[in-house]
Design an enzyme around this catalytic site. Structure first.
Site, PDB file in Angstrom:
ATOM      1  N   GLN A  73       9.971   3.468   0.934  1.00  0.00           N
ATOM      2  CA  GLN A  73      10.474   2.846   2.154  1.00  0.00           C
ATOM      3  C   GLN A  73      11.994   2.962   2.240  1.00  0.00           C
ATOM      4  OE1 GLN A  73       9.115  -1.214   1.557  1.00  0.00           O
ATOM      5  NE2 GLN A  73       9.748  -1.080  -0.580  1.00  0.00           N
ATOM      6  N   HIS A  95      10.904 -18.864   1.070  1.00  0.00           N
ATOM      7  CA  HIS A  95      10.309 -18.911  -0.271  1.00  0.00           C
ATOM      8  C   HIS A  95       9.740 -20.286  -0.626  1.00  0.00           C
ATOM      9  CE1 HIS A  95      12.909 -15.227  -0.998  1.00  0.00           C
ATOM     10  NE2 HIS A  95      11.683 -14.832  -1.226  1.00  0.00           N
ATOM     11  N   ASP A 116      12.482  -9.353  -4.345  1.00  0.00           N
ATOM     12  CA  ASP A 116      13.811  -9.976  -4.307  1.00  0.00           C
ATOM     13  C   ASP A 116      13.940 -11.096  -5.332  1.00  0.00           C
ATOM     14  OD1 ASP A 116      12.719 -12.428  -3.097  1.00  0.00           O
ATOM     15  OD2 ASP A 116      12.627 -11.293  -1.237  1.00  0.00           O
ATOM     16  N   GLU A 118       5.236  -5.393  -8.170  1.00  0.00           N
ATOM     17  CA  GLU A 118       6.049  -4.823  -7.094  1.00  0.00           C
ATOM     18  C   GLU A 118       5.955  -3.303  -7.170  1.00  0.00           C
ATOM     19  OE1 GLU A 118       8.062  -3.683  -4.218  1.00  0.00           O
ATOM     20  OE2 GLU A 118       8.293  -5.874  -4.418  1.00  0.00           O
ATOM     21  N   ASN A 161       1.133  -0.599  -8.054  1.00  0.00           N
ATOM     22  CA  ASN A 161       0.532  -0.850  -6.750  1.00  0.00           C
ATOM     23  C   ASN A 161      -0.279  -2.142  -6.817  1.00  0.00           C
ATOM     24  OD1 ASN A 161      -1.468  -0.833  -4.601  1.00  0.00           O
ATOM     25  ND2 ASN A 161      -0.832   1.269  -4.200  1.00  0.00           N
ATOM     26  N   GLY A 162       0.080  -3.113  -5.984  1.00  0.00           N
ATOM     27  CA  GLY A 162      -0.603  -4.412  -6.013  1.00  0.00           C
ATOM     28  C   GLY A 162      -2.077  -4.322  -5.673  1.00  0.00           C
ATOM     29  N   ASP A 219       3.436 -11.904  -1.236  1.00  0.00           N
ATOM     30  CA  ASP A 219       4.786 -11.947  -0.664  1.00  0.00           C
ATOM     31  C   ASP A 219       5.177 -10.549  -0.219  1.00  0.00           C
ATOM     32  OD1 ASP A 219       7.361 -12.518   0.050  1.00  0.00           O
ATOM     33  OD2 ASP A 219       8.092 -12.932  -1.974  1.00  0.00           O
ATOM     34  N   PRO A 256       3.986   0.200   2.802  1.00  0.00           N
ATOM     35  CA  PRO A 256       3.365  -0.205   1.542  1.00  0.00           C
ATOM     36  C   PRO A 256       2.601  -1.521   1.623  1.00  0.00           C
ATOM     37  CG  PRO A 256       5.644   0.477   1.204  1.00  0.00           C
ATOM     38  CD  PRO A 256       5.432   0.374   2.685  1.00  0.00           C
TER      39      PRO A 256
END
EC number: 2.5.1.16
Length: 288
Positions: free
Chosen positions: A36, A67, A91, A111, A143-144, A162, A169
């Protein structure tokens, strides 16, 4: 969805359906990872900010509005919170909020894009804070979707999704198959939490997310709050569980432990946020 971003003088704008959402400041960095486009921008109002594929993701002085609202209705209410899974969250803000609880023993943060983590650590270090050095946090650059598919049944007490908008993605993070796998690996008495877009700017996507979760879980309810840098400023998070709506009743011991360190979330705020569902959304969700 948000097809373009541009600078005019010292403004940076996200465009969405004929409306632009901009901040005044300076462009720090713009690069393209294998997954990305990543932009770091320093705004005059909200400090340093992160954009992915030209969409505002987070900013130093507004991130708690997102958050805290994603994390605490899940962790304050789940039966146990020993083992946590965070999908996305590069993040570091979600991990930071989870680690406020002494009961938490392990967090897998999955992530897909290592550069998001690297650049967040460098340019937005206050968002992740001490989470990055906490021994309970285990980074998984994977990859989640695959992680959840391959995880064992009843692996996690809480699952946090999140992700960004359902493009690129993050697109599959809102699919029936992925969320069904999440249910499989969530322990009984656990809670799933996901950001679920704006009921104003992403109306049908928001409704679809809640409906899919209600098809898979016994209970799923959206909660609403304000995130000023996101399209329309009105945002939502949806929570799901089996057996009963576990996310509705925070445990007093946990509330007492973490509330003094929260700027937005409180037990009272949470109760109100679930109850301010817009009437048109409530009508849509009532349709079979």
């Amino acid at each position: 969805m948000n097809q373009r971003l541009r600078t005019r003088s010292d403004w940076l704008d996200e465009y969405h359906q004929g409306v632009r959402y901009g901040l005044l400041g300076n462009l720090i960095l713009e690069e393209t990872s294998p997954f990305q486009k990543i932009t770091i921008f320093e705004s005059k109002r909200y400090g340093k900010a992160l954009l992915l594929d030209d969409c505002w993701m987070t900013a130093e002085k507004s991130e708690k509005c997102y958050h805290e609202c994603l994390i605490h209705p899940a962790l304050s209410c789940s039966t146990q919170i020993d083992n946590i899974l965070i999908i996305g969250g590069g993040d570091g803000g979600s991990a930071r909020e989870c680690l406020k609880y002494k009961e938490v023993k392990s967090i897998d943060l999955v992530e897909i894009d290592l550069r998001v983590i690297e650049l967040s650590k460098k340019y937005l270090p206050t968002i992740g804070g001490n989470a990055w050095s906490d021994s309970r946090l285990h980074l998984q650059i994977k990859n989640g979707i695959d992680w959840v598919k391959n995880a064992k049944e009843n692996s996690y007490d809480v699952i946090i999704i999140d992700g960004a908008d359902p493009i690129g993605p993050s697109k599959e993070l809102f699919s029936n198959s992925f969320l069904t796998d999440c249910k499989r690996i969530l322990k009984r008495g656990g809670v799933l939490a996901t950001q679920s877009e704006s009921p104003e700017s992403f109306r049908q996507i928001h409704i679809n997310i809640v409906k899919v979760l209600r098809e898979i879980f016994d209970y799923a309810d959206p909660m609403y709050g304000s995130v000023s840098i996101y399209p329309s400023g009105l945002w939502s998070w949806t929570f799901a569980s089996m057996g009963k709506p576990k996310y509705m009743n925070p445990k007093k011991s946990r509330v007492n432990e973490i509330s003094k360190n929260c700027q937005i979330w409180s037990e009272r705020w949470q109760q109100g946020a679930f109850n301010i569902i817009p009437a048109f959304i409530e009508r849509e969700l009532a349709k079979t």
